[in-house]
Motif scaffolding. Sequence first.
Motif, short mmCIF file in Angstrom:
data_model
loop_
_atom_site.label_atom_id
_atom_site.label_comp_id
_atom_site.label_asym_id
_atom_site.label_seq_id
_atom_site.Cartn_x
_atom_site.Cartn_y
_atom_site.Cartn_z
N SER A 14 0.96 -1.22 0.12
CA SER A 14 -0.02 0.17 -0.05
C SER A 14 0.93 1.17 0.06
CB SER A 14 -0.77 0.01 1.05
OG SER A 14 -1.89 -1.11 1.18
N ILE A 15 1.91 1.28 0.55
CA ILE A 15 2.94 2.35 0.64
C ILE A 15 3.76 2.43 -0.65
CG2 ILE A 15 5.25 3.07 1.70
CD1 ILE A 15 4.36 2.01 4.31
N LEU A 16 3.80 1.20 -1.32
CA LEU A 16 4.61 1.53 -2.54
C LEU A 16 3.68 2.17 -3.66
CD1 LEU A 16 6.59 -1.91 -2.52
CD2 LEU A 16 7.40 0.31 -2.10
N THR A 17 2.31 1.63 -3.56
CA THR A 17 1.52 2.28 -4.43
C THR A 17 0.91 3.64 -4.36
OG1 THR A 17 -0.50 1.21 -3.26
CG2 THR A 17 0.47 -0.17 -5.25
N GLY A 18 1.27 3.95 -2.88
CA GLY A 18 0.80 5.39 -2.75
C GLY A 18 -0.55 5.55 -2.03
N LYS A 19 -1.17 4.24 -1.67
CA LYS A 19 -2.49 4.39 -1.11
C LYS A 19 -2.19 4.71 0.25
CE LYS A 19 -4.49 0.88 -4.19
NZ LYS A 19 -4.83 -0.59 -4.31
N ASP A 20 -1.05 4.31 1.08
CA ASP A 20 -0.57 4.88 2.37
C ASP A 20 0.52 5.84 2.41
OD1 ASP A 20 -0.09 4.69 5.04
OD2 ASP A 20 -0.46 2.64 5.55
N SER A 21 0.27 6.86 2.72
CA SER A 21 1.34 7.85 3.04
C SER A 21 1.74 8.26 4.30
CB SER A 21 0.90 9.22 2.09
OG SER A 21 0.02 9.61 2.62
N ASP A 22 1.04 7.38 5.22
CA ASP A 22 1.57 7.85 6.74
C ASP A 22 2.45 7.11 7.23
OD1 ASP A 22 1.14 8.83 9.10
OD2 ASP A 22 -0.73 7.63 9.81
N TYR A 23 3.63 7.06 6.72
CA TYR A 23 4.99 6.54 7.39
C TYR A 23 6.26 7.40 7.28
CZ TYR A 23 6.31 6.46 2.27
OH TYR A 23 6.80 6.87 1.18
N THR A 24 7.30 7.15 7.94
CA THR A 24 8.51 7.66 7.95
C THR A 24 9.32 6.78 7.00
OG1 THR A 24 8.14 8.38 10.14
CG2 THR A 24 10.25 8.71 9.30
N GLY A 25 10.04 7.49 6.02
CA GLY A 25 11.07 6.99 5.51
C GLY A 25 10.98 7.58 3.96
N ASN A 26 11.82 6.94 3.17
CA ASN A 26 11.76 7.31 1.74
C ASN A 26 11.56 6.15 0.68
OD1 ASN A 26 12.78 10.15 2.04
ND2 ASN A 26 14.53 8.95 3.18
N ILE A 27 10.81 6.38 -0.30
CA ILE A 27 10.52 5.44 -1.54
C ILE A 27 11.16 6.26 -2.67
CG2 ILE A 27 8.87 3.94 -2.81
CD1 ILE A 27 9.25 3.21 0.13
N ILE A 28 12.28 5.53 -3.38
CA ILE A 28 12.83 6.21 -4.47
C ILE A 28 12.54 5.28 -5.77
CG2 ILE A 28 14.94 6.88 -5.67
CD1 ILE A 28 16.35 7.05 -2.75
N LYS A 29 11.98 5.83 -6.53
CA LYS A 29 11.37 5.23 -7.87
C LYS A 29 12.31 5.71 -8.98
CE LYS A 29 6.89 4.79 -5.99
NZ LYS A 29 5.42 5.18 -6.28
N LYS A 30 12.45 4.91 -9.98
CA LYS A 30 13.00 5.07 -11.45
C LYS A 30 12.14 6.12 -12.12
CE LYS A 30 14.09 3.17 -15.80
NZ LYS A 30 13.90 1.79 -16.55
N LYS A 31 12.74 7.24 -12.68
CA LYS A 31 11.77 8.02 -13.47
C LYS A 31 10.66 7.49 -14.31
CE LYS A 31 12.16 12.41 -15.79
NZ LYS A 31 13.13 13.48 -16.63
N ASN A 32 9.60 7.99 -14.25
CA ASN A 32 8.48 7.33 -15.18
C ASN A 32 8.18 5.76 -14.85
OD1 ASN A 32 8.17 9.98 -16.45
ND2 ASN A 32 9.72 9.47 -17.97
N LEU A 33 8.53 5.38 -13.64
CA LEU A 33 8.39 4.07 -13.51
C LEU A 33 6.87 3.95 -13.22
CD1 LEU A 33 9.66 1.28 -12.22
CD2 LEU A 33 8.78 2.09 -9.90
N ILE A 34 6.29 2.58 -14.17
CA ILE A 34 4.93 2.21 -14.05
C ILE A 34 4.67 0.86 -13.25
CG2 ILE A 34 3.04 1.20 -15.52
CD1 ILE A 34 4.58 2.89 -17.94
N MET A 35 3.99 1.15 -12.33
CA MET A 35 3.81 -0.16 -11.32
C MET A 35 2.11 -0.57 -11.56
SD MET A 35 5.44 0.57 -7.69
CE MET A 35 4.49 1.91 -7.24
N ALA A 36 1.99 -1.85 -11.64
CA ALA A 36 0.52 -2.33 -11.35
C ALA A 36 0.61 -3.18 -10.41
CB ALA A 36 0.48 -3.20 -12.71
N SER A 37 -0.84 -3.31 -9.73
CA SER A 37 -0.92 -4.00 -8.54
C SER A 37 -2.15 -4.95 -8.36
CB SER A 37 -0.82 -3.06 -7.27
OG SER A 37 -2.07 -2.33 -7.27
N SER A 38 -2.14 -5.81 -7.88
CA SER A 38 -3.29 -6.83 -7.69
C SER A 38 -3.89 -6.45 -6.48
CB SER A 38 -3.11 -8.28 -7.47
OG SER A 38 -2.14 -8.59 -6.46
N ILE A 39 -5.17 -6.88 -6.17
CA ILE A 39 -5.88 -6.78 -4.89
C ILE A 39 -5.88 -8.34 -3.98
CG2 ILE A 39 -6.95 -4.76 -5.71
CD1 ILE A 39 -9.44 -6.37 -5.89
N GLN A 40 -6.15 -8.20 -2.82
CA GLN A 40 -6.10 -9.05 -1.96
C GLN A 40 -7.52 -9.76 -2.11
OE1 GLN A 40 -5.33 -9.61 2.35
NE2 GLN A 40 -3.55 -10.65 1.61
#
Length: 563
Positions: free
Chosen positions: A46-72
């Motif tokens: 959820s943090i990686l997809t941006g659905k959860d932004s309430d955390y401390t830390g850093n997520i560094i992504k490659k420029k123009n990175l395209i992510m796709a996610s499944s659901i549980q």
Amino acid sequence: MLLDVNISEKSFNNKSLIKDVKFSVNENEIIGIIGRNGVGKSTILSILTGKDSDYTGNIIKKKNLIMASSIQEYHSVKNKTVINFILNDLPNYANLKYKIEHLPEVMGDNLRLINEYTEALNKFHQNNFHFIEDKIIAELKDFGLENFQNKKMKELSGGQKRLVDVIKILHSSADIALLDEPTNFMDYQSKNIFLNWLKKSSGAKLIITHDRDVLMNVDKIIEIKDQKSYIFDGNYEHYLKVNTERTSGNIDDYQKKQAEKNNLADKLKNFQRMKEKARDPNTIKRFKRLENNAREKIAILDKTEKPSFWIDAESLNSLKNNQLANYDKFKAKNIKINTQYSSKDKSKRNFITINSLTAGYGKLEDALESKNNAKILFENLNFTVNTHSKIELFGLNGAGKTTLIKIILHSIFTDYPINSQIYDGYIKADRDIRVGLYSQEVSEDMFELELKEAVENIYKSQNLSITESKIRQLLAQYLFLEEDLATKVKDLSGGQKARLQLIKMLSTDPQLLILDEPTSHLDLPSIEELEKALLSFNGAIIYVSHDNIFRKKIGGEKIEIKY
């Protein structure tokens, strides 16, 4: 590098969930994420997809990175058609299509809107979205889901929903796919298709899974444990070996620290006695200083939390006697599954008899012609379930395994709802037997109940007595914490819902267990505990599973469901 993850702190309901999770994802890398239920694996996605932004830390992504996610879980999309579920969740598809369809109506000679329209059109073309619906329909056919595009998601079996999610990701042109328990409820054919896609397709994959078949095909395993991340290069087989070595060494280190703390405690008492006996001021000061030093060292050792120690059952055989004794002393707490039923009847009492059973949906004349959504699921089914039977129901998704389970339950409990028809043959059941059912999903009518209320409801709905202390004892036995008691069932993780299902299944002290994909959502230690409990169970078992290791361990008579 596609992704660099550094989550230094994440809390949930005032409870610290993560303190130090670090890992990176490289191009075309296949990574499995494992860990006990409730440690925050899905939260990381959820943090990686941006659905959860309430955390401390850093997520560094490659420029123009395209992510796709499944659901549980799929309750929120149950009324969407398959084609809409896939299209609306493809990265950029819905936004680009909206611009292409609506900007011509409003842009006129507005240069900014014209440029926006042109850019959207180019991106739509680059992503091959022009013929995407035809491609998806063809892909559905290849995955054994022909003519499923207009079916609603709620009409699909659990495994079919998972496959639809995989097809969505396959068409996402993503640099990295985030998959949460993707093979849950998949049949053997679907799983083989998924594993083939996993190995041959381009793009990185980050997969939360406890499916040992999947973990054998990853490049790296990240274990989330004690609020931290631990990296294991290689697949599951390599993980088991390294985990056994690391855990044995960590137990030795922990035991030495405990021994050091006990030794310091003894010294502290001795320094206190010597100080009290001393009369010389300098001697008193010396023992006071030694006493304070001992206290400081004990305080430091007290802050060292006990790590979570787990070694798989097979690897335990490689440990020496002293290592095994230490492991038994310090191993992590696991769920305790009590299958109490013990048959005193040595004879083979028949619980269920199925003879030449043919069943399906709708009227027989319609089913024979496959019209009006009527169909025959299976035919000429024959088997008997007696006191100690183990029966594996085996077949493709949609073949009727879950339908057969419902027919069996209806034959025992006449008020159990079914929407299928018996066209030929018969089923005869002993209606006095106690049955424990593990369903694929928790019933939605429990979703708004708090966990404590749900357990109370499980017992009272079956006219079973239950007390406050019994509820708390049960929940502790299945590793629920005090703060979980007031959590609504709908907000529990997949693993927590699975443990609630186990509580429900065993509430009647059953003589017959019926399990529909029981290892889905359970973590690896819990799966081993379930396997151990089922192997010691003295009653009858009917089960559906596509976990090959689980199937080999439980065994039994294989009944293929097909038409």
